[in-house]
Design a protein around this motif. Structure first.
Motif, PDB file in Angstrom:
ATOM      1  N   SER A  28      50.970  20.283  28.270  1.00  0.00           N
ATOM      2  CA  SER A  28      50.081  20.755  29.324  1.00  0.00           C
ATOM      3  C   SER A  28      50.883  21.078  30.579  1.00  0.00           C
ATOM      4  O   SER A  28      51.986  20.563  30.776  1.00  0.00           O
ATOM      5  N   SER A  29      50.315  21.936  31.402  1.00  0.00           N
ATOM      6  CA  SER A  29      50.908  22.249  32.696  1.00  0.00           C
ATOM      7  C   SER A  29      49.790  22.425  33.707  1.00  0.00           C
ATOM      8  O   SER A  29      48.641  22.700  33.353  1.00  0.00           O
ATOM      9  N   LEU A  30      50.151  22.290  34.966  1.00  0.00           N
ATOM     10  CA  LEU A  30      49.156  22.318  36.033  1.00  0.00           C
ATOM     11  C   LEU A  30      48.414  23.648  36.048  1.00  0.00           C
ATOM     12  O   LEU A  30      47.192  23.710  36.088  1.00  0.00           O
ATOM     13  N   GLN A  31      49.173  24.718  36.006  1.00  0.00           N
ATOM     14  CA  GLN A  31      48.616  26.062  35.987  1.00  0.00           C
ATOM     15  C   GLN A  31      49.487  26.931  35.122  1.00  0.00           C
ATOM     16  O   GLN A  31      50.601  26.575  34.781  1.00  0.00           O
ATOM     17  N   GLN A  32      48.965  28.076  34.777  1.00  0.00           N
ATOM     18  CA  GLN A  32      49.762  29.056  34.052  1.00  0.00           C
ATOM     19  C   GLN A  32      50.514  29.852  35.105  1.00  0.00           C
ATOM     20  O   GLN A  32      49.988  30.799  35.670  1.00  0.00           O
ATOM     21  N   SER A  33      51.725  29.447  35.396  1.00  0.00           N
ATOM     22  CA  SER A  33      52.471  30.120  36.452  1.00  0.00           C
ATOM     23  C   SER A  33      53.945  30.145  36.099  1.00  0.00           C
ATOM     24  O   SER A  33      54.395  29.465  35.192  1.00  0.00           O
ATOM     25  N   GLY A  34      54.677  30.912  36.868  1.00  0.00           N
ATOM     26  CA  GLY A  34      56.087  31.051  36.586  1.00  0.00           C
ATOM     27  C   GLY A  34      56.928  29.857  36.975  1.00  0.00           C
ATOM     28  O   GLY A  34      58.083  29.770  36.600  1.00  0.00           O
ATOM     29  N   THR A  35      56.354  28.908  37.715  1.00  0.00           N
ATOM     30  CA  THR A  35      57.173  27.780  38.158  1.00  0.00           C
ATOM     31  C   THR A  35      56.720  26.450  37.568  1.00  0.00           C
ATOM     32  O   THR A  35      57.333  25.432  37.813  1.00  0.00           O
ATOM     33  N   ASP A  36      55.643  26.477  36.796  1.00  0.00           N
ATOM     34  CA  ASP A  36      55.102  25.219  36.302  1.00  0.00           C
ATOM     35  C   ASP A  36      55.868  24.673  35.115  1.00  0.00           C
ATOM     36  O   ASP A  36      56.336  25.419  34.262  1.00  0.00           O
ATOM     37  N   THR A  37      55.947  23.351  35.048  1.00  0.00           N
ATOM     38  CA  THR A  37      56.620  22.670  33.954  1.00  0.00           C
ATOM     39  C   THR A  37      55.609  22.277  32.899  1.00  0.00           C
ATOM     40  O   THR A  37      54.521  21.805  33.220  1.00  0.00           O
ATOM     41  N   GLN A  38      55.985  22.459  31.633  1.00  0.00           N
ATOM     42  CA  GLN A  38      55.156  21.984  30.527  1.00  0.00           C
ATOM     43  C   GLN A  38      55.596  20.575  30.148  1.00  0.00           C
ATOM     44  O   GLN A  38      56.787  20.328  29.927  1.00  0.00           O
ATOM     45  N   TYR A  39      54.637  19.666  30.056  1.00  0.00           N
ATOM     46  CA  TYR A  39      54.893  18.283  29.665  1.00  0.00           C
ATOM     47  C   TYR A  39      54.344  18.078  28.261  1.00  0.00           C
ATOM     48  O   TYR A  39      53.190  18.424  27.984  1.00  0.00           O
ATOM     49  N   PHE A  40      55.174  17.477  27.408  1.00  0.00           N
ATOM     50  CA  PHE A  40      54.828  17.344  26.001  1.00  0.00           C
ATOM     51  C   PHE A  40      54.346  15.941  25.662  1.00  0.00           C
ATOM     52  O   PHE A  40      54.828  14.944  26.224  1.00  0.00           O
ATOM     53  N   GLY A  41      53.423  15.878  24.720  1.00  0.00           N
ATOM     54  CA  GLY A  41      53.011  14.614  24.142  1.00  0.00           C
ATOM     55  C   GLY A  41      53.972  14.182  23.048  1.00  0.00           C
ATOM     56  O   GLY A  41      54.916  14.909  22.730  1.00  0.00           O
ATOM     57  N   PRO A  42      53.723  13.013  22.424  1.00  0.00           N
ATOM     58  CA  PRO A  42      54.625  12.474  21.409  1.00  0.00           C
ATOM     59  C   PRO A  42      54.523  13.193  20.075  1.00  0.00           C
ATOM     60  O   PRO A  42      55.392  13.036  19.227  1.00  0.00           O
ATOM     61  N   GLY A  43      53.455  13.978  19.881  1.00  0.00           N
ATOM     62  CA  GLY A  43      53.317  14.745  18.648  1.00  0.00           C
ATOM     63  C   GLY A  43      52.581  14.003  17.552  1.00  0.00           C
ATOM     64  O   GLY A  43      52.443  12.768  17.571  1.00  0.00           O
ATOM     65  N   THR A  44      52.073  14.786  16.607  1.00  0.00           N
ATOM     66  CA  THR A  44      51.484  14.262  15.371  1.00  0.00           C
ATOM     67  C   THR A  44      52.312  14.797  14.210  1.00  0.00           C
ATOM     68  O   THR A  44      52.439  16.017  14.056  1.00  0.00           O
ATOM     69  N   ARG A  45      52.877  13.880  13.431  1.00  0.00           N
ATOM     70  CA  ARG A  45      53.655  14.328  12.268  1.00  0.00           C
ATOM     71  C   ARG A  45      52.733  14.402  11.067  1.00  0.00           C
ATOM     72  O   ARG A  45      52.177  13.395  10.634  1.00  0.00           O
TER      73      ARG A  45
END
Lengths: 111, 115
Positions: free
Chosen positions: B94-111
């Protein structure tokens, strides 16, 4: 389309050795560039980023410089630790804001 | 520190069965992404949401995959029927907004393992 190419692994180093992981990209325009790290069994963590040419991203002793002229974003660290063992992904953010990842480089640091 | 939550962490299913994965983004993050990571490869985007709307699902195999984010908060990714080639790690970001400077933060995933 846009793409990222990373050096193949695994990269095996002794503790305190110098690390370089090569990353080059192909893109239209000037994308933001990222390094993510993935520890075993976990998701991806942002390690560092650079948003424009000549920017240097740095974090936890890792550095990478956005080189527009060579379309590169190589990851470096002066002295690796065993705890740095992980898979490292180079990525770019394209014009639609999605991330495009390289195939990853596994780093193994031996004591 | 706020994190992206995903469940389950591991899922084993037989081919032709239905599976579903859940993601809860960081509070206040408007943009949500589902990625698929095949073993030994980098993640590839399956679908991107801005609030409750799909922004990009061009790489989502729509004959068997579906994704929704009904209230613009948490999201569910479904596969029906599962195939052997669907075995992979499914990552939510997820990221705060769809923008050129926003960082995407990832969850731990589902295998996911399909037998």
């Amino acid at each position: 389309g846009d793409s990222v190419t990373q050096m193949e692994g695994p990269v095996t180093l002794s503790e305190e050795a110098f690390l370089t992981i090569n990353c080059t990209y192909t893109a239209t325009g000037y994308p933001s560039l990222f390094w993510y790290v993935q520890y075993p069994g976990e998701g991806l963590q942002l390690l560092l980023k650079a948003t424009k040419a000549d920017d240097k991203g740095s974090n936890k002793g890792f550095e990478a410089t956005y080189r527009k002229e060579t379309t590169s974003f190589h990851l470096e660290k002066g002295s690796v630790q065993v705890s740095d063992s992980a898979v490292y992904f180079c990525a770019l953010r394209d014009s639609s804001y999605k991330l495009i990842f390289g195939s990853g480089t596994r780093l193994l640091v031996r004591p | 520190e706020a994190e992206v939550a995903q469940s389950p962490r591991y899922k084993i299913t037989e081919k032709s069965q239905a599976v579903a994965f859940w993601c809860d983004p960081i509070s206040g993050h408007a943009t949500l992404y589902w990625y698929r990571q095949i073993l030994g490869q980098g993640p590839e985007l399956l679908v991107q949401f801005q609030d409750e709307s799909v922004v990009d699902d061009s790489q989502l195999p729509k004959d068997r995959f579906s994704a929704e984010r009904l209230k613009g908060v948490d999201s569910t990714l479904k596969i029906q029927p599962a195939e052997l080639g669907d075995s992979a790690m499914y990552l939510c970001a997820s990221s705060l907004q769809q923008s050129g400077t926003d960082t995407q933060y990832f969850g731990p995933g589902t295998r996911l393992t399909v037998l």
